[in-house]
Scaffold this active site. Structure first.
Site, PDB file in Angstrom:
ATOM      1  N   ALA A 191      19.203  -3.761  -0.849  1.00  0.00           N
ATOM      2  CA  ALA A 191      18.439  -5.074  -1.122  1.00  0.00           C
ATOM      3  C   ALA A 191      17.606  -5.282   0.092  1.00  0.00           C
ATOM      4  O   ALA A 191      18.345  -5.068   1.261  1.00  0.00           O
ATOM      5  CB  ALA A 191      19.580  -5.970  -1.245  1.00  0.00           C
ATOM      6  N   SER A 217      10.548  -6.232   0.443  1.00  0.00           N
ATOM      7  CA  SER A 217      10.110  -4.872   0.672  1.00  0.00           C
ATOM      8  C   SER A 217       8.468  -4.647   0.657  1.00  0.00           C
ATOM      9  O   SER A 217       8.040  -3.697   0.780  1.00  0.00           O
ATOM     10  CB  SER A 217      10.600  -3.768  -0.474  1.00  0.00           C
ATOM     11  OG  SER A 217       9.928  -4.153  -1.747  1.00  0.00           O
ATOM     12  N   THR A 248      16.616 -11.919   4.804  1.00  0.00           N
ATOM     13  CA  THR A 248      17.165 -10.808   3.908  1.00  0.00           C
ATOM     14  C   THR A 248      17.373  -9.664   4.773  1.00  0.00           C
ATOM     15  O   THR A 248      18.702  -9.128   5.012  1.00  0.00           O
ATOM     16  CB  THR A 248      16.457 -10.632   2.723  1.00  0.00           C
ATOM     17  OG1 THR A 248      16.827 -11.857   1.744  1.00  0.00           O
ATOM     18  CG2 THR A 248      17.014  -9.391   2.088  1.00  0.00           C
ATOM     19  N   THR A 288      13.583   2.690   5.875  1.00  0.00           N
ATOM     20  CA  THR A 288      11.923   3.095   5.642  1.00  0.00           C
ATOM     21  C   THR A 288      11.451   4.067   6.906  1.00  0.00           C
ATOM     22  O   THR A 288      11.848   3.679   8.029  1.00  0.00           O
ATOM     23  CB  THR A 288      11.068   1.868   5.379  1.00  0.00           C
ATOM     24  OG1 THR A 288       9.734   2.206   5.467  1.00  0.00           O
ATOM     25  CG2 THR A 288      11.194   1.048   6.607  1.00  0.00           C
ATOM     26  N   ASP A 289      10.090   4.744   6.618  1.00  0.00           N
ATOM     27  CA  ASP A 289       9.434   5.457   7.711  1.00  0.00           C
ATOM     28  C   ASP A 289       8.599   4.616   8.673  1.00  0.00           C
ATOM     29  O   ASP A 289       8.189   4.763   9.589  1.00  0.00           O
ATOM     30  CB  ASP A 289       8.818   6.486   7.238  1.00  0.00           C
ATOM     31  CG  ASP A 289       7.864   6.124   6.058  1.00  0.00           C
ATOM     32  OD1 ASP A 289       7.581   5.300   5.942  1.00  0.00           O
ATOM     33  OD2 ASP A 289       7.000   7.106   5.619  1.00  0.00           O
ATOM     34  N   GLU A 290       8.436   3.071   7.920  1.00  0.00           N
ATOM     35  CA  GLU A 290       7.670   2.400   8.671  1.00  0.00           C
ATOM     36  C   GLU A 290       8.063   1.940  10.067  1.00  0.00           C
ATOM     37  O   GLU A 290       7.390   1.346  10.794  1.00  0.00           O
ATOM     38  CB  GLU A 290       7.259   1.089   7.654  1.00  0.00           C
ATOM     39  CG  GLU A 290       6.382   1.404   6.579  1.00  0.00           C
ATOM     40  CD  GLU A 290       5.715   0.482   5.918  1.00  0.00           C
ATOM     41  OE1 GLU A 290       5.439  -0.712   6.343  1.00  0.00           O
ATOM     42  OE2 GLU A 290       5.392   0.534   4.721  1.00  0.00           O
ATOM     43  N   TYR A 323       7.410  -6.780   8.273  1.00  0.00           N
ATOM     44  CA  TYR A 323       8.514  -6.076   7.087  1.00  0.00           C
ATOM     45  C   TYR A 323       9.179  -5.031   8.169  1.00  0.00           C
ATOM     46  O   TYR A 323      10.180  -4.972   7.979  1.00  0.00           O
ATOM     47  CB  TYR A 323       7.679  -5.488   5.977  1.00  0.00           C
ATOM     48  CG  TYR A 323       8.405  -4.369   5.307  1.00  0.00           C
ATOM     49  CD1 TYR A 323       9.550  -4.536   4.495  1.00  0.00           C
ATOM     50  CD2 TYR A 323       8.115  -2.919   5.348  1.00  0.00           C
ATOM     51  CE1 TYR A 323      10.345  -3.511   4.035  1.00  0.00           C
ATOM     52  CE2 TYR A 323       8.771  -2.065   4.805  1.00  0.00           C
ATOM     53  CZ  TYR A 323       9.911  -2.159   4.244  1.00  0.00           C
ATOM     54  OH  TYR A 323      10.639  -1.288   3.524  1.00  0.00           O
ATOM     55  N   ALA A 364       9.454  -4.425  11.147  1.00  0.00           N
ATOM     56  CA  ALA A 364      10.262  -5.127  12.275  1.00  0.00           C
ATOM     57  C   ALA A 364      11.588  -5.361  11.808  1.00  0.00           C
ATOM     58  O   ALA A 364      12.439  -5.352  12.511  1.00  0.00           O
ATOM     59  CB  ALA A 364       9.376  -6.077  13.034  1.00  0.00           C
ATOM     60  N   LYS A 419      13.040  -4.315   9.078  1.00  0.00           N
ATOM     61  CA  LYS A 419      13.700  -3.200   8.726  1.00  0.00           C
ATOM     62  C   LYS A 419      14.089  -2.405  10.094  1.00  0.00           C
ATOM     63  O   LYS A 419      15.368  -1.943   9.992  1.00  0.00           O
ATOM     64  CB  LYS A 419      12.896  -2.184   8.086  1.00  0.00           C
ATOM     65  CG  LYS A 419      12.615  -2.507   6.407  1.00  0.00           C
ATOM     66  CD  LYS A 419      13.884  -2.836   5.636  1.00  0.00           C
ATOM     67  CE  LYS A 419      14.573  -1.549   5.181  1.00  0.00           C
ATOM     68  NZ  LYS A 419      15.680  -1.710   4.219  1.00  0.00           N
ATOM     69  N   ARG A 467      -0.375   7.888   3.306  1.00  0.00           N
ATOM     70  CA  ARG A 467       1.056   7.652   3.049  1.00  0.00           C
ATOM     71  C   ARG A 467       1.504   8.943   2.517  1.00  0.00           C
ATOM     72  O   ARG A 467       0.770   9.806   2.008  1.00  0.00           O
ATOM     73  CB  ARG A 467       0.975   6.592   1.972  1.00  0.00           C
ATOM     74  CG  ARG A 467       0.594   5.163   2.201  1.00  0.00           C
ATOM     75  CD  ARG A 467       1.619   4.567   3.381  1.00  0.00           C
ATOM     76  NE  ARG A 467       1.000   3.399   3.833  1.00  0.00           N
ATOM     77  CZ  ARG A 467       0.334   3.099   4.907  1.00  0.00           C
ATOM     78  NH1 ARG A 467      -0.346   4.126   5.709  1.00  0.00           N
ATOM     79  NH2 ARG A 467       0.106   1.792   5.303  1.00  0.00           N
ATOM     80  N   ASP A 522      -9.319  -5.518   4.613  1.00  0.00           N
ATOM     81  CA  ASP A 522      -8.333  -4.630   4.976  1.00  0.00           C
ATOM     82  C   ASP A 522      -6.900  -5.501   5.235  1.00  0.00           C
ATOM     83  O   ASP A 522      -7.026  -6.501   5.550  1.00  0.00           O
ATOM     84  CB  ASP A 522      -8.523  -3.825   6.361  1.00  0.00           C
ATOM     85  CG  ASP A 522      -7.795  -2.467   6.312  1.00  0.00           C
ATOM     86  OD1 ASP A 522      -6.965  -2.225   5.717  1.00  0.00           O
ATOM     87  OD2 ASP A 522      -8.142  -1.574   7.323  1.00  0.00           O
TER      88      ASP A 522
END
Ligand code: NAD
Ligand code: DAU
Length: 353
Positions: A80, A83, A98, A132-134, A158, A160, A162, A222, A288
Site C-alpha cells: 500500500a 504511488s 500514507t 522502489t528504485d526511485e 513520492y 522522498a 518511500k 526507465r 516536462d
C-alpha cells in the site's frame, strides 16, 4: 495466512491473483480503496474462500491491531502506498500520510503482534516492504546501475516518502529485531495498471484518438519489468530472503520514454490499425515534469546470485502481452477511469499544453 496491504492496486492485486493461482495459503487483503484501488480487479476471487478482503487505512492502528489479532498472519507484505510521482507534485500531503505515517503505523502494529508470538512463530515471521528504485535518485547516461549499496538521493515527494518508509523499516530491524525484508524495484507494467502511468495512459489515449503526451524531450530512461516477474521475485524474497537485507529487482530493460511510446504505437498499428496513418502521429511533446529524474537502472545481480531469480519476460514479450490485455479489457479501463480520473487528467495535462 499472509496479510497483503494495497492488494486492490496494480502490483498488489497481481500479486494476490498470482499467489492464489499457485498456492492454497489464504490472503488477508487490506486496502483503503483510494482512487487507485479497484475491487473489480479482484472479481475472479469473489467466491474464493482463500481471499479475505478488508477495507482499512494503514494509518488506522486500531483496525490493524484487530486484523492481526483475528487472522494471525505469518507474514505481512506491504504494497500500500500513494504511488504516482505527478500526483505527489500536486499534493504531497497524502504521500507523507500514507507512505510515512501509514508505514510507521503498520510497523508499530506488526511489532506489537510479533513481540507476543511464541518463539518459533516469531522467528518465522516476515515483514516484506515493497519499495522502489526511485529512492536512489537519478543516474547520468554513463553511471553504473543502482545496487543495494547506492546512497539514497530521492528527488520527488513520492520518492522522498518511500525513502522515509525504507529507513523506518530498516530501523525496526536494527532496533527491535523485527524480521524485515525490503525490495527496491524498477518500473512495472502489465495488466491492471491504473491508466495514469505511462504505458496504460498511452494505450488509452491512442485508442481514444487523443494526443500522446511525452514529457520534455522524451529521452528519460526507465528500466521496465513485467509485473508478474516482480511478483515472482517478491515470492522468492519472502521465502528465502535474509531478514534485514534489501534486494534490488529489475529486468535489465532500460528504454527511453520515446522509444517505449514508439513501440506501443507500432504494436497498436499492427493489432488495431487506424483508418489512416499511424498512432505515432498522435505523439505530442508537453511541458516536462518538475524535477524529472533522467535515468533509472537496476543492477539485480544480488537477487539472481543469492536467490536464483531471473525475469521470465523480455520487454518485447511483456509489452505485447500488455497491449493485448488492454485491448481485450477496455471495460476494466472504463470502470476505473471514473470522474476522479478525468479530473486528474485535466489537472495534470491542461497546464502542460
Ligand atoms: P497503486 O497506486 O496501483 O496501488 C496502491 C494501492 O494501495 C491501492 O489499492 C490503494 O487503494 C492502496 N492504498 C493507498 N493508500 C492506502 C492506505 N492509506 N491504506 C491502505 N491502502 C492504501 O500502486 P502500485 O503501482 O501497485 O505500487 C504498489 C507498491 O509498489 C507501492 O508501494 C509502490 O511504491 C511500489 N512500486 C511500484 C512500482 C511501479 O512501477 N508501479 C515500482 C516499484 C515499486
Ligand atoms: O521506478 C519505479 C517507479 O516507477 C515506481 O516507484 C512508481 O510508483 C511508478 O509510478 C513509476 O514512476 P515513474 O514516474 O517512472 O512512472 P510514470 O509511468 O509516471 O512515468 C514513466 C516515465 O514516463 C517518466 O519518465 C515520465 C514519463 N511520462 C509519464 C506520463 C504519465 C510521460 O512522458 N508522459 C506521461 O503522460
Amino acid at each position: 495466512m499472509i496479510l497483503v496491504t494495497g492488494g486492490a492496486g496494480f502490483i498488489g492485486a497481481n500479486f494476490v491473483l498470482d499467489w492464489l493461482k499457485g498456492l492454497d495459503e489464504p490472503v488477508l487483503n487490506v486496502d483503503k480503496l483510494t482512487y487507485a484501488g479497484n475491487l473489480g480487479t479482484l472479481r475472479p476471487l469473489e467466491h474464493d474462500g482463500r481471499h479475505i478482503f478488508r477495507q482499512a487505512d494503514i494509518c488506522d492502528r486500531a483496525a490493524l491491531d484487530e486484523l492481526l489479532a483475528q487472522h494471525k498472519p505469518r507474514a505481512i507484505l506491504h504494497f500500500a502506498a500513494e504511488s504516482h510521482v505527478d500526483r505527489s507534485i500536486h499534493g504531497p500531503a497524502d504521500f507523507v500520510q500514507t507512505n510515512v505515517v501509514g508505514t510507521f503505523t503498520l510497523l508499530e502494529s506488526a511489532r506489537a503482534f510479533w513481540s507476543a508470538l511464541p518463539e518459533a512463530e516469531k522467528k518465522a515471521f516476515r515483514f516484506l516492504h515493497v519499495s522502489t528504485d526511485e529512492v536512489f535518485g537519478s543516474l547520468c547516461a554513463t553511471d553504473p546501475q543502482f545496487t543495494e549499496t547506492t546512497p539514497y538521493a530521492p528527488n520527488s515527494p513520492y520518492s522522498a516518502t518511500k525513502a522515509g518508509s525504507d529507513h523506518l523499516v530498516r530501523a525496526y530491524f536494527h532496533t527491535y529485531g523485527l524480521p524485515v525484508l525490503t525490495t527496491n524495484c524498477s518500473n512495472n507494467y502489465g495488466p491492471y495498471q491504473f491508466p495514469e502511468k505511462l504505458i496504460p495512459l498511452m494505450i488509452a489515449h491512442a485508442l481514444a484518438g487523443k494526443p500522446l503526451p511525452v514529457y520534455g524531450d522524451g529521452q528519460n530512461v526507465r528500466d521496465w519489468l513485467y509485473v508478474a516477474d516482480h511478483c515472482a521475485a517478491i515470492r522468492e524474497v519472502l521465502g528465502r530472503g535474509v531478514p534485514g537485507e534489501t534486494y534490488n529487482i529489475g529486468g535489465w530493460n532500460e528504454k527511453k520514454n520515446l522509444d517505449v511510446v514508439h513501440t506501443l504505437c507500432d504494436l497498436l498499428d499492427a493489432a488495431r490499425p487506424k483508418t489512416s496513418g499511424s498512432y505515432r502521429d498522435q505523439i505530442t511533446y508537453v511541458k516536462d515534469r518538475p524535477g524529472h529524474d533522467r535515468r533509472y537502472a537496476i543492477d539485480a545481480r544480488k537477487l539472481e546470485r543469492e536467490l536464483g531469480w531471473k525475469p521470465a519476460e523480455t520487454f518485447e514479450t511483456g509489452l505485447a502481452k500488455t497491449v493485448r490485455w488492454y485491448l481485450d479489457n477496455q471495460a476494466w479501463v472504463d470502470e476505473v477511469a471514473s470522474g476522479e480520473y478525468r479530473k486528474w487528467v485535466e489537472t495534470n495535462y491542461a497546464q502542460r499544453a
